[in-house]
Design an enzyme around this catalytic site. Structure first.
Site, PDB file in Angstrom:
ATOM      1  N   HIS A  47     -43.662  46.463 -16.860  1.00  0.00           N
ATOM      2  CA  HIS A  47     -42.333  46.966 -16.485  1.00  0.00           C
ATOM      3  C   HIS A  47     -41.830  47.873 -17.605  1.00  0.00           C
ATOM      4  O   HIS A  47     -41.783  47.452 -18.768  1.00  0.00           O
ATOM      5  CB  HIS A  47     -41.326  45.820 -16.361  1.00  0.00           C
ATOM      6  CG  HIS A  47     -41.597  44.838 -15.271  1.00  0.00           C
ATOM      7  ND1 HIS A  47     -40.870  44.794 -14.099  1.00  0.00           N
ATOM      8  CD2 HIS A  47     -42.498  43.835 -15.177  1.00  0.00           C
ATOM      9  CE1 HIS A  47     -41.303  43.811 -13.343  1.00  0.00           C
ATOM     10  NE2 HIS A  47     -42.288  43.208 -13.969  1.00  0.00           N
ATOM     11  N   HIS A  77     -49.149  44.212 -14.351  1.00  0.00           N
ATOM     12  CA  HIS A  77     -48.264  45.387 -14.372  1.00  0.00           C
ATOM     13  C   HIS A  77     -47.318  45.298 -15.545  1.00  0.00           C
ATOM     14  O   HIS A  77     -46.910  44.216 -15.955  1.00  0.00           O
ATOM     15  CB  HIS A  77     -47.494  45.530 -13.058  1.00  0.00           C
ATOM     16  CG  HIS A  77     -46.744  44.302 -12.653  1.00  0.00           C
ATOM     17  ND1 HIS A  77     -47.368  43.233 -12.052  1.00  0.00           N
ATOM     18  CD2 HIS A  77     -45.443  43.966 -12.775  1.00  0.00           C
ATOM     19  CE1 HIS A  77     -46.477  42.294 -11.801  1.00  0.00           C
ATOM     20  NE2 HIS A  77     -45.294  42.704 -12.243  1.00  0.00           N
ATOM     21  N   VAL A  80     -45.930  39.170  -8.570  1.00  0.00           N
ATOM     22  CA  VAL A  80     -47.026  39.953  -7.978  1.00  0.00           C
ATOM     23  C   VAL A  80     -48.237  39.810  -8.901  1.00  0.00           C
ATOM     24  O   VAL A  80     -48.165  40.165 -10.091  1.00  0.00           O
ATOM     25  CB  VAL A  80     -46.645  41.444  -7.819  1.00  0.00           C
ATOM     26  CG1 VAL A  80     -47.830  42.223  -7.237  1.00  0.00           C
ATOM     27  CG2 VAL A  80     -45.420  41.590  -6.914  1.00  0.00           C
ATOM     28  N   ASN A  85     -44.826  40.143 -17.386  1.00  0.00           N
ATOM     29  CA  ASN A  85     -44.625  38.736 -17.052  1.00  0.00           C
ATOM     30  C   ASN A  85     -45.973  38.101 -16.719  1.00  0.00           C
ATOM     31  O   ASN A  85     -46.820  38.739 -16.089  1.00  0.00           O
ATOM     32  CB  ASN A  85     -43.687  38.610 -15.844  1.00  0.00           C
ATOM     33  CG  ASN A  85     -42.299  39.137 -16.150  1.00  0.00           C
ATOM     34  OD1 ASN A  85     -41.787  38.957 -17.256  1.00  0.00           O
ATOM     35  ND2 ASN A  85     -41.675  39.796 -15.188  1.00  0.00           N
ATOM     36  N   ASP A 121     -39.741  50.607  -9.366  1.00  0.00           N
ATOM     37  CA  ASP A 121     -39.570  49.247  -8.851  1.00  0.00           C
ATOM     38  C   ASP A 121     -38.603  49.281  -7.669  1.00  0.00           C
ATOM     39  O   ASP A 121     -37.587  49.962  -7.697  1.00  0.00           O
ATOM     40  CB  ASP A 121     -39.043  48.332  -9.961  1.00  0.00           C
ATOM     41  CG  ASP A 121     -39.212  46.867  -9.618  1.00  0.00           C
ATOM     42  OD1 ASP A 121     -40.021  46.195 -10.272  1.00  0.00           O
ATOM     43  OD2 ASP A 121     -38.524  46.389  -8.681  1.00  0.00           O
TER      44      ASP A 121
HETATM   45  P1  5GP Z   1     -43.135  40.516 -11.587  1.00  0.00           P
HETATM   46  O1  5GP Z   1     -42.031  39.581 -11.179  1.00  0.00           O
HETATM   47  O2  5GP Z   1     -44.435  40.121 -10.935  1.00  0.00           O
HETATM   48  O3  5GP Z   1     -43.251  40.710 -13.067  1.00  0.00           O
HETATM   49  O4  5GP Z   1     -42.713  41.934 -11.041  1.00  0.00           O
HETATM   50  C1  5GP Z   1     -42.937  42.330  -9.740  1.00  0.00           C
HETATM   51  C2  5GP Z   1     -42.028  43.502  -9.490  1.00  0.00           C
HETATM   52  O5  5GP Z   1     -42.483  44.173  -8.331  1.00  0.00           O
HETATM   53  C3  5GP Z   1     -40.560  43.118  -9.226  1.00  0.00           C
HETATM   54  O6  5GP Z   1     -39.724  43.734 -10.191  1.00  0.00           O
HETATM   55  C4  5GP Z   1     -40.304  43.609  -7.803  1.00  0.00           C
HETATM   56  O7  5GP Z   1     -39.014  44.142  -7.629  1.00  0.00           O
HETATM   57  C5  5GP Z   1     -41.392  44.660  -7.621  1.00  0.00           C
HETATM   58  N1  5GP Z   1     -41.838  44.821  -6.256  1.00  0.00           N
HETATM   59  C6  5GP Z   1     -42.174  43.829  -5.377  1.00  0.00           C
HETATM   60  N2  5GP Z   1     -42.583  44.343  -4.214  1.00  0.00           N
HETATM   61  C7  5GP Z   1     -42.504  45.703  -4.360  1.00  0.00           C
HETATM   62  C8  5GP Z   1     -42.800  46.782  -3.471  1.00  0.00           C
HETATM   63  O8  5GP Z   1     -43.214  46.616  -2.326  1.00  0.00           O
HETATM   64  N3  5GP Z   1     -42.603  48.037  -3.956  1.00  0.00           N
HETATM   65  C9  5GP Z   1     -42.157  48.265  -5.230  1.00  0.00           C
HETATM   66  N4  5GP Z   1     -42.003  49.542  -5.597  1.00  0.00           N
HETATM   67  N5  5GP Z   1     -41.870  47.270  -6.093  1.00  0.00           N
HETATM   68  C10 5GP Z   1     -42.041  45.995  -5.651  1.00  0.00           C
END
Ligand code: 5GP
Length: 113
Positions: free
Chosen positions: A102, A100, A96, A87, A30
């Protein structure tokens, strides 16, 4: 394939620190880690949220969790423990919209449960 930032990572259009990949999944660190280890396990198939899963995805979801547990074991923190989080949508904090998982670990985790 997913038209999200994670789709771009899968297609190698943007860089990421990829730690695992097979035909079905990719895993990368992340960009904004919330624990010493914070890896995202992402199916390559386009699936926006948990709500979009169908019974046909059951094996894929199993692979997602198995890959995360295997990574935790290989990194040596599985016995100490870790957290897996998915999430979903706005109230779940999803930002996003490509499914996915975590994987968070490497230290005691607080603030949940
Ligand atoms: P969500 O909030 O959708 O559950 O998690 C999205 C995750 O993607 C977040 O923890 C955020 O830090 C990570 N993230 C967003 N953009 C990028 C990126 O460009 N590269 C990487 N490696 N992680 C990302």
């Amino acid at each position: 394939m997913s038209d999200t930032i994670f789709g771009k990572i899968i297609r190698r259009e943007i860089p990421a620190d990829i730690v695992y990949e097979d035909d079905d999944l990719i895993a990368f660190k992340d960009i904004s880690p919330q624990a010493p280890v914070h890896v995202l396990f992402v199916p390559k198939a386009t699936i926006a949220t948990l709500n979009d899963l169908t019974p046909g995805h059951a094996e894929l979801v199993g692979k997602l969790f198995l890959a995360a547990a295997k990574y935790a074991k290989a990194q040596g923190f599985a016995d100490d423990g870790y957290r897996c989080v998915i999430n979903c949508n706005r109230h779940g904090g999803q930002t996003v919209f490509q499914l996915h998982l975590h994987l968070l670990g490497g230290a005691p985790l607080h603030g949940f449960g």
